[in-house]
Design a protein around this motif. Structure first.
Motif, PDB file in Angstrom:
ATOM      1  N   UNK A  10      33.080  39.315  84.813  1.00 43.54           N
ATOM      2  CA  UNK A  10      32.186  39.957  83.851  1.00 43.54           C
ATOM      3  C   UNK A  10      31.389  41.099  84.489  1.00 43.54           C
ATOM      4  N   UNK A  11      30.946  40.887  85.724  1.00 40.48           N
ATOM      5  CA  UNK A  11      30.218  41.951  86.421  1.00 40.48           C
ATOM      6  C   UNK A  11      31.130  43.139  86.683  1.00 40.48           C
ATOM      7  N   UNK A  12      32.348  42.870  87.120  1.00 38.91           N
ATOM      8  CA  UNK A  12      33.302  43.950  87.363  1.00 38.91           C
ATOM      9  C   UNK A  12      33.606  44.703  86.076  1.00 38.91           C
ATOM     10  N   UNK A  13      33.808  43.966  84.983  1.00 37.49           N
ATOM     11  CA  UNK A  13      34.066  44.603  83.700  1.00 37.49           C
ATOM     12  C   UNK A  13      32.895  45.477  83.283  1.00 37.49           C
ATOM     13  N   UNK A  14      31.670  44.972  83.447  1.00 37.66           N
ATOM     14  CA  UNK A  14      30.484  45.738  83.046  1.00 37.66           C
ATOM     15  C   UNK A  14      30.350  47.020  83.869  1.00 37.66           C
ATOM     16  N   UNK A  15      30.602  46.939  85.167  1.00 41.08           N
ATOM     17  CA  UNK A  15      30.484  48.123  86.028  1.00 41.08           C
ATOM     18  C   UNK A  15      31.556  49.155  85.675  1.00 41.08           C
ATOM     19  N   UNK A  16      32.784  48.694  85.488  1.00 37.99           N
ATOM     20  CA  UNK A  16      33.867  49.630  85.166  1.00 37.99           C
ATOM     21  C   UNK A  16      33.682  50.232  83.766  1.00 37.99           C
ATOM     22  N   UNK A  17      33.169  49.456  82.829  1.00 37.04           N
ATOM     23  CA  UNK A  17      32.894  49.987  81.492  1.00 37.04           C
ATOM     24  C   UNK A  17      31.756  51.003  81.550  1.00 37.04           C
ATOM     25  N   UNK A  18      30.768  50.752  82.400  1.00 37.80           N
ATOM     26  CA  UNK A  18      29.680  51.715  82.564  1.00 37.80           C
ATOM     27  C   UNK A  18      30.210  53.036  83.142  1.00 37.80           C
ATOM     28  N   UNK A  19      31.120  52.953  84.103  1.00 42.74           N
ATOM     29  CA  UNK A  19      31.732  54.172  84.645  1.00 42.74           C
ATOM     30  C   UNK A  19      32.504  54.922  83.558  1.00 42.74           C
ATOM     31  N   UNK A  20      33.257  54.181  82.768  1.00 39.48           N
ATOM     32  CA  UNK A  20      34.041  54.802  81.704  1.00 39.48           C
ATOM     33  C   UNK A  20      33.136  55.442  80.643  1.00 39.48           C
ATOM     34  N   UNK A  51      30.087  56.361  81.082  1.00 33.55           N
ATOM     35  CA  UNK A  51      29.406  57.483  81.737  1.00 33.55           C
ATOM     36  C   UNK A  51      30.276  58.727  81.755  1.00 33.55           C
ATOM     37  N   UNK A  52      31.582  58.539  81.915  1.00 34.39           N
ATOM     38  CA  UNK A  52      32.476  59.704  81.894  1.00 34.39           C
ATOM     39  C   UNK A  52      32.505  60.337  80.509  1.00 34.39           C
ATOM     40  N   UNK A  53      32.483  59.522  79.476  1.00 35.38           N
ATOM     41  CA  UNK A  53      32.449  60.070  78.117  1.00 35.38           C
ATOM     42  C   UNK A  53      31.107  60.728  77.843  1.00 35.38           C
ATOM     43  N   UNK A  54      30.018  60.088  78.282  1.00 33.09           N
ATOM     44  CA  UNK A  54      28.684  60.646  78.065  1.00 33.09           C
ATOM     45  C   UNK A  54      28.505  61.984  78.787  1.00 33.09           C
ATOM     46  N   UNK A  55      29.125  62.143  79.943  1.00 35.10           N
ATOM     47  CA  UNK A  55      28.974  63.397  80.683  1.00 35.10           C
ATOM     48  C   UNK A  55      29.552  64.589  79.907  1.00 35.10           C
ATOM     49  N   UNK A  56      30.465  64.316  78.994  1.00 32.64           N
ATOM     50  CA  UNK A  56      31.028  65.410  78.196  1.00 32.64           C
ATOM     51  C   UNK A  56      30.042  65.986  77.196  1.00 32.64           C
ATOM     52  N   UNK A  57      28.950  65.285  76.929  1.00 31.38           N
ATOM     53  CA  UNK A  57      27.940  65.839  76.018  1.00 31.38           C
ATOM     54  C   UNK A  57      27.223  67.033  76.654  1.00 31.38           C
ATOM     55  N   UNK A  58      27.270  67.144  77.979  1.00 32.21           N
ATOM     56  CA  UNK A  58      26.633  68.256  78.681  1.00 32.21           C
ATOM     57  C   UNK A  58      27.598  69.398  78.965  1.00 32.21           C
ATOM     58  N   UNK A  59      28.824  69.279  78.512  1.00 34.48           N
ATOM     59  CA  UNK A  59      29.854  70.271  78.823  1.00 34.48           C
ATOM     60  C   UNK A  59      29.706  71.502  77.940  1.00 34.48           C
ATOM     61  N   UNK A  60      29.737  72.663  78.585  1.00 36.15           N
ATOM     62  CA  UNK A  60      29.927  73.932  77.877  1.00 36.15           C
ATOM     63  C   UNK A  60      30.816  74.804  78.756  1.00 36.15           C
ATOM     64  N   UNK A  96      34.448  60.131  87.195  1.00 34.20           N
ATOM     65  CA  UNK A  96      34.062  58.811  86.694  1.00 34.20           C
ATOM     66  C   UNK A  96      35.226  58.109  86.010  1.00 34.20           C
ATOM     67  N   UNK A  97      35.991  58.860  85.235  1.00 34.42           N
ATOM     68  CA  UNK A  97      37.152  58.285  84.553  1.00 34.42           C
ATOM     69  C   UNK A  97      38.182  57.797  85.566  1.00 34.42           C
ATOM     70  N   UNK A  98      38.431  58.591  86.605  1.00 39.04           N
ATOM     71  CA  UNK A  98      39.361  58.201  87.656  1.00 39.04           C
ATOM     72  C   UNK A  98      38.901  56.924  88.346  1.00 39.04           C
ATOM     73  N   UNK A  99      37.619  56.853  88.690  1.00 34.28           N
ATOM     74  CA  UNK A  99      37.097  55.677  89.379  1.00 34.28           C
ATOM     75  C   UNK A  99      37.155  54.427  88.507  1.00 34.28           C
ATOM     76  N   UNK A 100      36.904  54.595  87.207  1.00 32.81           N
ATOM     77  CA  UNK A 100      36.908  53.449  86.299  1.00 32.81           C
ATOM     78  C   UNK A 100      38.287  52.805  86.208  1.00 32.81           C
ATOM     79  N   UNK A 101      39.337  53.550  86.434  1.00 31.19           N
ATOM     80  CA  UNK A 101      40.681  52.984  86.383  1.00 31.19           C
ATOM     81  C   UNK A 101      41.266  52.717  87.759  1.00 31.19           C
ATOM     82  N   UNK A 102      40.914  53.515  88.749  1.00 29.77           N
ATOM     83  CA  UNK A 102      41.494  53.376  90.079  1.00 29.77           C
ATOM     84  C   UNK A 102      40.935  52.172  90.825  1.00 29.77           C
ATOM     85  N   UNK A 103      39.636  51.926  90.732  1.00 32.08           N
ATOM     86  CA  UNK A 103      39.020  50.809  91.462  1.00 32.08           C
ATOM     87  C   UNK A 103      39.632  49.469  91.061  1.00 32.08           C
TER      88      UNK A 103
END
Length: 93
Positions: A31-41, A43-52, A65-72
């Protein structure tokens, strides 16, 4: 060479121990691993709100962040270290 006789098939199945699954008995860490990886994922989506188009750091952060969420989970936490042993037919690895 012969196996000891048992009286019923139920006794034979009770004598065999079922193999455990890779995550069995590790609910809290899973559950902890899932929560951390979901937070990374997320966070990667949230970072796109600052994209221009003038500032691409948000897109770079999204990719990292997306790479880390799947690679780890797949390479570090997964069974990537036992791949060669499994390829040779060693199921105990």
């Amino acid at each position: 060479m012969s196996h000891p006789a048992t009286s019923a098939p139920a006794e034979r199945s009770a004598q065999r121990k079922q193999p455990t699954h890779s995550g069995e008995g590790h609910l809290a860490s899973n559950l902890v691993t899932f929560a951390v990886m979901m937070a990374l994922f997320l966070g990667s989506i949230f970072s796109l709100t600052f994209f221009d188009q003038n500032n691409v750091w948000a897109f770079a952060a999204c990719l990292v962040l997306f790479f880390l969420a799947f690679w780890i989970p797949q390479s570090i936490l997964g069974r990537s270290d036992t791949g060669p042993a499994l390829a040779e037919g060693d199921r105990k690895a």
